[in-house]
Design a protein around this motif. Structure first.
Motif, short mmCIF file in Angstrom:
data_model
loop_
_atom_site.label_atom_id
_atom_site.label_comp_id
_atom_site.label_asym_id
_atom_site.label_seq_id
_atom_site.Cartn_x
_atom_site.Cartn_y
_atom_site.Cartn_z
N ILE A 103 -66.73 -100.98 -8.57
CA ILE A 103 -64.27 -101.42 -9.06
C ILE A 103 -64.03 -100.16 -9.47
O ILE A 103 -62.59 -100.20 -9.04
CB ILE A 103 -64.86 -102.32 -9.73
N LYS B 279 -58.01 -96.04 -5.44
CA LYS B 279 -56.87 -96.22 -4.32
C LYS B 279 -55.49 -96.08 -5.39
O LYS B 279 -55.46 -96.79 -6.35
CB LYS B 279 -57.29 -97.33 -3.31
N LEU C 250 -62.54 -99.12 -5.76
CA LEU C 250 -61.44 -99.65 -5.22
C LEU C 250 -59.85 -99.13 -6.55
O LEU C 250 -59.28 -98.97 -5.48
CB LEU C 250 -61.47 -100.96 -5.59
N LEU C 251 -60.82 -98.93 -7.29
CA LEU C 251 -58.85 -98.48 -8.13
C LEU C 251 -58.95 -97.58 -8.03
O LEU C 251 -57.67 -96.69 -8.16
CB LEU C 251 -59.79 -99.29 -9.84
#
Lengths: 312, 305
Positions: free
Chosen positions: A111, A117, A114-115
């Motif tokens: 996660i 980006k 993902l964060l």
């Protein structure tokens, strides 16, 4: 030094007689400031941490009877080796730590990536996922007690798989430990996310861009640029989670009290029962000392890493 | 031989974009990657927040709608009377709140003051045997000690001196428990205060102690607020020490009271939900104020500022 102070005090007192004591006290305080300022902290930690530790070691060599205590040497430790409940609690704790910390780390890392980006409202998102970390483990236990209740929300969600039968999330021996683990994952994955995300943000943009210019693939950039920058934080977050998971108590106390049978009987639960249910302070202290040795090894490795990575 | 190895270490071998990477590139062009990223982050957010929503909305339900099949997602017939009912059925809950408040405020003041003083001294003074370097690490290492290890001897010691079932006993233990946090949070803040400021204050006629309180502490106010809030949250939430050291209603704190709603055989669902919600509201407020500092606190000062 002392004579100088005395002279100064004497000079002052010859002019302002009514402030003599106050002045000399202030001078004395300033002279000893470096010890006076640390004294309360050191004293409290000594009296309430180190002294009890010594007492724990002493108590672990004693047997507690209603009439008093007797010295039994290492007998409590010997008894531990054949104490099935204790050995079981070690196994339960090991399983709890292994699965909980493992999933928290992998999920949290994913996660965090993902964060990293370009995300809108990232600050708000980060603030909101802080919430489970700051809740009382008692409240968390109660929240999940509600979710795990027979005919509760999770039984409803699982109904298509179970055909409507209640799972017995915390009452079924084969499921209960996983339910406790899930609760821990819910609470602590956000910490892993936020720490590792901070690490990802510390990778300088120009290094990343230079690597892209040089034609490094995504995999290469991850292995040779991102991971080295994250290494110390990965170790740190793993140790924090490991040490915290080792002492999990409140969640288990509220959710299962260590049951059913002893399926979720983690080591702190076992110590609590031995000492405060069965009044066997000697054996509980022996467990405490054994646990401490384990934690010391972990803590020392942390101090070493902290010295190397963050020391001044 | 060695040169060849060096070159290999310095220059990464060129990798042809694999089939997967080309596929990823296509997905990126059509915005699929973006959608998936937002989707996954959204799922994680819902997973994280929904259980809290479920507890808070439970306070407005009846015993029947709380565990109904299918569940009632939004409380339709809000039962605000549930709050009054908790205090009617468990009047001792007021005492728990008072106890928790007294213990939390006192602990916060003590731990923050004592921790800040020690942190300042470690940053400012030179100690023999490099103690200014070693002592903070020893203080920090006590944070790793499982509380259960010291609680058994502490219980025996406290029983001997009459501190079991007293708020003073809890305050002492919690102060000990929070000092390491406070020292480590404050250390970083004091390191940024220039020495010249203290020196000029002392030339102006302040004592060193006076300069610490009047000049230095106001400068590190953000750090003080952060450690105070951190201590407040940890103390307000703590169960283990309280459940062992506070056995009667005179000294029981909110978490111990909450635990008593849940026994092996029955759960007072509505009272439990209302009590737990009351317990979590102050924590949420404080956490919101100190949100920037929380990760720093939880990661023991390694991350963020």
């Amino acid at each position: 030094m002392a004579t100088e102070t005395d002279q100064a005090t004497a000079e002052i007192s010859s002019f302002q007689t009514d402030t003599t004591t106050r002045e000399s006290v202030l001078l004395w305080v300033d002279d000893h400031l470096k010890w006076l300022m640390t004294l309360p902290a050191v004293f409290i930690l000594f009296a309430l941490t180190f002294y009890p530790l010594v007492r724990a070691i002493q108590m672990s060599t004693q047997q507690f009877l209603p009439t008093g205590t007797t010295f039994v040497g290492v007998q409590n430790y010997v008894d531990l080796m054949s104490n099935d409940a204790f050995l079981n609690s070690l196994a339960v704790t090991g399983k709890f730590i292994g699965i909980a910390v493992g999933v928290e780390f992998l999920l949290g890392f994913g996660i965090a990536l993902l964060l990293n980006k370009k995300i809108k409202l990232r600050g708000l998102w980060q603030t909101l996922i802080l919430i489970p970390m700051i809740l009382s483990p008692t409240v968390i236990g109660l929240i999940w007690r509600l979710l795990y209740a027979p005919n509760g929300l999770l039984d409803y969600i699982a109904a298509p798989l179970t055909g409507g039968a209640n799972v017995g999330w915390i009452s079924e021996t084969s499921v209960a430990l996983y339910s406790v683990i899930l609760t821990d994952i819910w609470q602590w994955t956000p910490l892993v996310v936020l720490v590792l995300f901070a690490g990802l943000q510390s990778v300088p943009d120009d290094v990343r861009e230079a690597a892209i210019m040089d034609g490094a693939s995504v995999r290469q950039r991850f292995l040779h640029i991102t991971l080295p920058y994250l290494k110390s934080l990965i170790v740190l977050v793993l140790i924090i989670r490991l040490v915290d998971a080792l002492r999990v108590f409140a969640k288990v106390f509220i959710l299962t009290r260590g049951g059913p049978a002893s399926a979720t009987n983690v080591i702190s639960m076992q110590m609590y029962r031995t000492a405060f249910r069965f009044n066997n302070f000697g054996e509980a202290s022996a467990m405490a000392v054994s646990l401490l040795v384990l934690v010391l090894i972990l803590a020392m490795s942390f101090v070493k890493i902290a010295n190397v990575e963050f020391g001044s | 031989m060695t040169t060849k190895q060096d070159t290999q270490a310095d220059v990464l071998p060129y990798e042809e974009p694999s089939g997967i990477e080309q596929f990823q590139e296509t997905l990126r062009e059509y915005g699929v990657t973006r959608a998936v990223t937002y989707g996954l982050l959204g799922v994680f957010l819902v997973w994280t927040l929904f259980p809290v929503y479920w507890l808070v909305t439970a306070t407005l339900k009846t015993r029947q709608t709380l565990l109904s099949f299918p569940p009632q997602w939004i409380p339709l017939d809000a039962q605000f009377g549930n709050f009054a009912q908790l205090f009617a059925q468990r009047p001792d809950f007021v005492q728990f709140i008072i106890n928790s408040t007294v213990v939390t405020i006192t602990t916060t003041i003590l731990a923050t003051t004592i921790g800040a003083m020690a942190a300042y001294a470690f940053v400012t003074f030179d100690y023999p045997y490099n103690l200014d370097f070693h002592l903070p690490f020893y203080i920090l290492s006590t944070r790793f000690m499982p509380p259960i290890v010291t609680i058994i001897p502490l219980f025996v010691i406290f029983r001997g001196v009459g501190l079991v079932n007293s708020l003073q006993g809890l305050i002492l233990v919690y102060t000990m428990f929070n000092i390491p946090f406070a020292v480590w949070m404050m250390k970083g803040f004091f390191e940024e205060v220039p020495d010249s400021l203290i020196e000029s204050a002392m030339i102006d006629g302040h004592t060193h102690l006076g300069a610490f309180f009047k000049i230095v502490l106001p400068l590190v106010k953000p750090g003080l607020i952060a450690s105070a809030i951190f201590t407040t949250i940890i103390t307000w939430n703590e169960l283990l020490f309280a459940v062992i050291l506070a056995l009667n209603a005179n000294a029981m704190t909110v978490p111990v009271g909450l635990a008593s709603f849940v026994t092996k055989f029955s759960v007072q669902w509505i009272n439990m939900s209302v009590g737990a919600t009351i317990a979590l509201v102050p924590v949420l407020l404080f956490a919101f104020i100190a949100r920037q500092q929380l990760v720093r606190g939880f990661s023991m000062g390694a991350v963020g500022k």
